[in-house]
Write a protein that holds these residues in place. Structure first.
Motif, PDB file in Angstrom:
ATOM      1  N   PHE A   1       0.712  -3.320  -8.965  1.00 49.12           N
ATOM      2  CA  PHE A   1       0.340  -4.560  -7.877  1.00 49.12           C
ATOM      3  C   PHE A   1      -1.041  -4.842  -8.298  1.00 49.12           C
ATOM      4  N   HIS A   2      -2.132  -3.972  -8.510  1.00 49.19           N
ATOM      5  CA  HIS A   2      -3.324  -4.157  -8.836  1.00 49.19           C
ATOM      6  C   HIS A   2      -3.651  -5.151  -9.986  1.00 49.19           C
TER       7      HIS A   2
ATOM      8  N   ALA B   1       4.933   5.902  -6.651  1.00 47.87           N
ATOM      9  CA  ALA B   1       4.161   4.940  -5.773  1.00 47.87           C
ATOM     10  C   ALA B   1       2.813   4.801  -6.183  1.00 47.87           C
ATOM     11  N   VAL B   2       2.079   5.429  -7.019  1.00 47.77           N
ATOM     12  CA  VAL B   2       0.650   5.114  -7.449  1.00 47.77           C
ATOM     13  C   VAL B   2       1.041   4.313  -8.782  1.00 47.77           C
ATOM     14  N   LEU B   3       1.905   4.322  -9.380  1.00 50.66           N
ATOM     15  CA  LEU B   3       2.164   3.663 -10.614  1.00 50.66           C
ATOM     16  C   LEU B   3       2.313   2.221 -10.134  1.00 50.66           C
ATOM     17  N   ALA B   4       3.267   2.006  -9.065  1.00 48.84           N
ATOM     18  CA  ALA B   4       3.615   0.763  -8.217  1.00 48.84           C
ATOM     19  C   ALA B   4       2.446   0.170  -7.728  1.00 48.84           C
TER      20      ALA B   4
ATOM     21  N   VAL C   1       3.364  -5.263   0.139  1.00 47.92           N
ATOM     22  CA  VAL C   1       3.657  -4.445  -0.876  1.00 47.92           C
ATOM     23  C   VAL C   1       2.716  -2.998  -0.849  1.00 47.92           C
ATOM     24  N   PRO C   2       1.404  -3.315  -0.764  1.00 47.11           N
ATOM     25  CA  PRO C   2       0.630  -2.044  -0.589  1.00 47.11           C
ATOM     26  C   PRO C   2       0.767  -1.171   0.663  1.00 47.11           C
ATOM     27  N   THR C   3       1.229  -1.833   1.716  1.00 48.81           N
ATOM     28  CA  THR C   3       1.301  -1.105   2.853  1.00 48.81           C
ATOM     29  C   THR C   3       2.649  -0.048   2.711  1.00 48.81           C
TER      30      THR C   3
END
Length: 150
Positions: free
Chosen positions: A105-106, A98-101, A134-136
């Motif tokens: 996104f960033h 999730a952090v990679l995703a 997406v970030p939620t």
């Protein structure tokens, strides 16, 4: 070195949480700015163009980029701290994915900001509204992975 990480574990953890909060604030706000930017231009109000470009650039460069970098630095220090992560569990892998995703996104937002800056945006406000979800979803995965340790 590892003893030092253990000694400062709570400080590192606090700095990680503060960094995450700052990063997430930007991750939620930049797509919202892009919604307004796209809609203002589509509605024939180009006078707002410079204001949005400035706000988007400053948010990304002054807040989001440093917050993402510090989130990664402090997160990696936590991972290196003895006894914090058991890689045989599923939760650190879910969080890492999730952090990679979130990082992807960033970078996607940074590319869209560049398009706006160059006057090449082709996406609608609706696209940015949808991407703002997406970030939620990623945040939910990260928080539940770390807290519930599924």
């Amino acid at each position: 070195m590892l003893d030092l990480l253990s000694e400062y574990y709570l400080v590192i953890k606090a700095l990680h949480v503060v960094s995450v909060i700052a990063w997430m604030a930007g991750i939620f706000y930049l797509p919202r700015l892009m919604v307004y930017h796209a809609e203002q231009v589509a509605n024939g109000l180009p006078q707002a163009e410079d204001l949005f470009r400035t706000m988007e650039r400053r948010l990304l460069r002054a807040i989001m980029n440093p917050a993402m970098i510090s989130t990664w630095v402090f997160g990696l220090l936590l991972v290196l701290t003895p006894g914090v992560v058991d890689w045989s569990d599923a939760w650190p892998w879910a969080k890492a994915a999730a952090v990679l995703a979130m990082t992807w996104f960033h970078m996607w937002l940074a590319a869209r900001r560049r398009e706006f800056a160059e006057g090449r945006n082709t996406r609608t406000g609706r696209t940015y509204r949808m991407m703002n979800e997406v970030p939620t979803l990623l945040l939910l995965v990260i928080v539940f992975a770390v807290i519930v340790k599924f």
